[in-house]
Enzyme design. Sequence first.
Site, PDB file in Angstrom:
ATOM      1  N   HIS A   1      17.638  13.863 -16.489  1.00  9.71           N
ATOM      2  CA  HIS A   1      16.198  13.623 -16.521  1.00  9.71           C
ATOM      3  C   HIS A   1      15.635  13.818 -17.918  1.00  9.71           C
ATOM      4  CE1 HIS A   1      12.059  13.459 -15.145  1.00  9.71           C
ATOM      5  NE2 HIS A   1      11.832  14.597 -15.799  1.00  9.71           N
TER       6      HIS A   1
ATOM      7  N   ASP B   1       0.836  -1.200   0.000  1.00 12.92           N
ATOM      8  CA  ASP B   1       0.000   0.000   0.000  1.00 12.92           C
ATOM      9  C   ASP B   1       0.872   1.252   0.000  1.00 12.92           C
ATOM     10  OD1 ASP B   1      -1.769   2.061   0.486  1.00 12.92           O
ATOM     11  OD2 ASP B   1      -2.825   1.048   2.101  1.00 12.92           O
TER      12      ASP B   1
END
Length: 442
Positions: free
Chosen positions: A393, A296
């Site tokens: 990136h 979770d």
Amino acid sequence: MSRTVQGFSRLTKEEKINWLTENFLADNPNASTILKQYWNDDKKLQQLHDEFIENTISNYYLPLGIAPNFVINNKSFAIPMAIEESSVVAAASKAAKFWMSRGGFKARILGTEKIGQVHFTYTGDTKALLSFFNRVKDEILEDLEPHTQSMKSRGGGLTDLILVDKTDSLEHYYQLHATFETLDAMGANFINTCLEQIAESWQRLYNAEDSFKTTNAEMVVVMSILSNYVPGCVVRAEVSCPVSELSEADGIDPEVFANKFVQAVRIAEVEPYRAVTHNKGIMNGIDAVVLATGNDFRAIEAAAHAYAAKGGSYSSLTHASIEDGIFKFWIEIPLALGTVGGLTKLHPLVKLNLEMLGNPSAPQLMEIIAVAGLAQNFGAVKSLTTTGIQKGHMKMHLMNILNQFDASEEEKKMAIHYFKTHKVSHSAVNHFLADLRKSENA
């Protein structure tokens, strides 16, 4: 025209899609096709996915990548990561390779305690309530025995139950604060079942207590629920090496790099604006492995950010130092994870990913995931303090931009070659493709 519906859950998947496309996607003739193209041809597998949640209409895919070359406590790992963001897997892999030859990552468990609470109001004398709790505590635990027997036989169960006076924070507010050991299970269902039994026993015993009837003191259970904040379920992961061994940090003098790196982390320790982004980068690595292992990630996120603010101000989850010529970088983070129950035995890819990790226990998975977060943060801070975050990136993001402009395979090849030596940006790719297509049509 009303776009509400009665009995939606009872419709077939086809009927749900028809209703949705007619009422909310009427302007998109391809909506139904798009939804159905993500259905799995294996009907048994698709049914399994359909039954994970309610009102399923399709599957939502995320890429599953692998970050190799992790060495954790002298053992090699290839870590599965489910995430949509470019450069995350690459950064983790690069950090793993960097530290592989410097002793790898070390990790250890600081605690595995989970928490649950029965929240209630009480209008009487606090000392009388505490005395009553001490008298009936054993009976509450006896009532709980059928629910904890199986977990206790494996070494877990309820570890403590205390009464907490919270009236300084909220009038008439008290808690029964319970701590648990749930072993390899995340334990949410177990904990909530126990708490509801504790609340039921507590209310019943209170109602039967004659002394409270004479004082007109009222006690009302408000709710019983586990807490996703688990400051007693914490793992520490770290890397260290002599400063001189940081020489591969993009050609920068190792001492300069080490000092800039430590300063960058200290900024995140004292500046919340920076700390949020700093910790978001950590969670890039953590959430990706949490998702890949069927855990979770919302609970993990909530606990991590609460832990980051435990000192009264939001701060960095990682820390760095230089002492006697040794560079050290570490993280301490709460991770309530499970390797049994939930999706771990249902989702075929989750089962495979756990097998890839050597079928770890919950504490071992805590160590692996903490390392993934530390590696991710090392890669990000290293880039920020050397070449800048955008260089790496945007290189990784190039393919996404090309796909946005519907680039052909040939155009992609030419763009990849061109941007090896040119700065990647959305506008630069747009201009490159425009010029390329203009010359082809000339």
